[in-house]
Design a protein around this motif. Structure first.
Motif, mmCIF file in Angstrom:
data_model
loop_
_atom_site.group_PDB
_atom_site.id
_atom_site.type_symbol
_atom_site.label_atom_id
_atom_site.label_comp_id
_atom_site.label_asym_id
_atom_site.label_seq_id
_atom_site.Cartn_x
_atom_site.Cartn_y
_atom_site.Cartn_z
ATOM 1 N N LYS A 98 32.698 51.513 30.601
ATOM 2 C CA LYS A 98 33.585 50.374 30.373
ATOM 3 C C LYS A 98 34.692 50.761 29.414
ATOM 4 O O LYS A 98 34.447 51.014 28.255
ATOM 5 C CB LYS A 98 32.796 49.197 29.822
ATOM 6 C CG LYS A 98 31.786 48.649 30.809
ATOM 7 C CD LYS A 98 31.481 47.218 30.484
ATOM 8 C CE LYS A 98 30.471 46.663 31.428
ATOM 9 N NZ LYS A 98 30.985 46.193 32.657
ATOM 10 N N VAL A 102 38.797 47.504 31.625
ATOM 11 C CA VAL A 102 38.164 47.509 32.935
ATOM 12 C C VAL A 102 37.599 46.133 33.297
ATOM 13 O O VAL A 102 37.632 45.728 34.446
ATOM 14 C CB VAL A 102 37.084 48.616 33.005
ATOM 15 C CG1 VAL A 102 35.740 48.129 33.450
ATOM 16 C CG2 VAL A 102 37.541 49.730 33.902
ATOM 17 N N HIS A 103 37.118 45.399 32.338
ATOM 18 C CA HIS A 103 36.496 44.103 32.623
ATOM 19 C C HIS A 103 37.479 42.932 32.494
ATOM 20 O O HIS A 103 37.112 41.795 32.749
ATOM 21 C CB HIS A 103 35.314 43.879 31.686
ATOM 22 C CG HIS A 103 35.721 43.760 30.252
ATOM 23 N ND1 HIS A 103 36.083 44.854 29.498
ATOM 24 C CD2 HIS A 103 35.858 42.682 29.454
ATOM 25 C CE1 HIS A 103 36.414 44.441 28.287
ATOM 26 N NE2 HIS A 103 36.290 43.138 28.234
ATOM 27 N N GLU A 119 42.895 47.518 39.526
ATOM 28 C CA GLU A 119 41.470 47.498 39.759
ATOM 29 C C GLU A 119 41.213 46.821 41.089
ATOM 30 O O GLU A 119 41.811 45.801 41.407
ATOM 31 C CB GLU A 119 40.765 46.740 38.635
ATOM 32 C CG GLU A 119 39.272 46.857 38.724
ATOM 33 C CD GLU A 119 38.580 46.337 37.497
ATOM 34 O OE1 GLU A 119 37.362 46.196 37.575
ATOM 35 O OE2 GLU A 119 39.231 46.072 36.493
ATOM 36 N N LYS A 130 32.925 49.244 39.353
ATOM 37 C CA LYS A 130 34.363 49.053 39.314
ATOM 38 C C LYS A 130 35.037 50.183 40.066
ATOM 39 O O LYS A 130 34.474 51.264 40.233
ATOM 40 C CB LYS A 130 34.865 49.036 37.863
ATOM 41 C CG LYS A 130 34.228 47.985 36.993
ATOM 42 C CD LYS A 130 34.669 46.604 37.415
ATOM 43 C CE LYS A 130 34.085 45.579 36.461
ATOM 44 N NZ LYS A 130 34.276 44.234 36.927
#
Length: 175
Positions: A98, A102-103, A119, A130
């Motif tokens: 992570k 990314v989140h 993404e 991911k």
């Protein structure tokens, strides 16, 4: 010193490595075609062969922004290309975990039109998996050149010279 590059014929619109600024240490490497990077390691063709300058080694690193934001990593941590290698340059890439962004799907949605690093969902619809799309023309890695001195291996049975550090390792110099 020259960085002699021979583009591969399969990339007729080859994008050569270049320094982003006059004082940049490395040459950015560009995606010659769209690349999808996931948690699985994939070997990507960099689109060229080269002759590393005499008495030097080329070392490939991920771009720091992609590493910090998306945990883009080289599977071998960095790519060492010896002076006598003249084959096609490749990079084994994956997402290592992570990153800071990314989140953050809201951030990515807002930035979608401003950046070509996007993404995308994994084909398996796994929420934890991911994937990152690197578009053709995006800089995704960099190569730096370092001099390689001639070093001779000498076997000794005598004690090694004394140093301040001695045999302390793995964090022994800081508390």
């Amino acid at each position: 010193m020259q960085f002699l590059i021979k583009p591969e014929d399969r990339f007729p619109n080859f994008i050569p490595p270049k320094r982003a600024t006059a004082k940049a240490a490395g040459f950015d490497l560009f995606a010659q075609e769209d690349m999808i990077i996931t948690g699985d390691t994939v070997l990507f063709d960099l689109g060229f062969r080269t002759k590393v300058p005499k008495d030097h080694v080329a070392v490939i690193f991920p771009r720091s922004g992609l590493g910090a934001k998306f945990q883009v990593q080289l599977a071998n941590t960095n790519g060492v290309i010896d002076e006598d290698y003249t084959g096609i340059w490749m990079a084994a890439l994956h997402l290592g975990g992570k990153g800071t962004q990314v989140h953050q799907l809201d951030w990515l949605s807002a930035a979608y039109e401003q950046s070509s690093h996007k993404e995308i969902p994994d084909i398996d619809d796994d929420e934890d998996q991911k994937a990152l799309l690197i578009k053709r023309g995006d800089a995704f890695a960099q190569v730096l050149f370092f001099p390689v001195p001639e070093v001779e291996v000498v076997i000794t049975h005598e004690p090694l010279p004394e140093t301040d550090r001695g045999d302390g390792g793995f964090g022994s110099t800081t508390k």
